[in-house]
Scaffold this motif. Structure first.
Motif: not given
Length: 177
Positions: A72-77, A81-92, A94-103
């Motif tokens: 399991x790999x995740x980032x709490x962030x 600040x905008x998450x670009x599509x490129x960044x979201x695709x890279x995370x996917x 790499x198998x890294x789950x992005x867990x967003x705090x809004x805001x």
């Protein structure tokens, strides 16, 4: 007579990378690890990028793993600040789950605490201001984390907060449902 030196096979531990945007995320993640990680079954590495934009944070997390892929790999962030599509695709990829705090992280903390302060929809600055009122001297640190988030409060909150429950399940080494 044939003697064998067979050792009983030890079950491989589940490995987790719990990565945070900054120091406060790392403090909170380490507190969760100390409360929920079953060290006989799970190994958790915690670290943070020390801030920055989301792509920078993702790249720091990928570099931090040093080629070792964890179960399991995740980032709490934050999502301020905008998450670009490129960044979201890279995370996917790499198998890294992005867990967003809004805001921001403080909004997540206020959600966990079910704060009655009128913080929702007010932006990062106000969320930080409301949360800092709960901290002695307005400073979040390890001692404040222990005081503000006792395990009993976390147990209660995880039943109502899917994000917190997901983070804890990964730290426990549990697959998602």
């Amino acid at each position: 007579m044939d003697e064998t030196n067979e050792q009983p096979l030890r079950k491989r531990k589940i490995t987790v990378l719990a990565y945070g945007e900054g120091e406060d995320e790392k403090i909170f993640l380490r507190w969760l690890v100390s409360n929920y990680c079953r060290r006989d079954k799970v190994t958790v590495a915690t670290a943070s990028a020390g801030g920055g934009d989301p792509s920078y944070i993702l790249n720091r997390a990928i570099r931090y793993r040093r080629g070792i892929k964890r179960d399991f790999e995740f980032i709490l962030l934050d999502t301020d600040k905008e998450w670009t599509e490129e960044m979201k695709l890279q995370a996917e990829k790499e198998g890294v789950e992005l867990i967003g705090n809004h805001p921001c992280l403080e909004a997540f903390f206020l959600e966990i605490l079910e704060s009655t302060e009128p913080w929702q929809g007010v932006g990062s600055g106000k969320c930080k201001e409301f949360f800092e009122k709960l901290c002695t001297g307005g400073n979040f640190n390890e001692d404040e984390c222990v005081k503000i988030f006792p395990k009993s409060a976390l147990n209660s909150a995880r039943g109502k907060n899917q994000k917190l429950d997901r983070i804890i399940k990964m730290i426990e080494g549990e697959p998602s449902n």
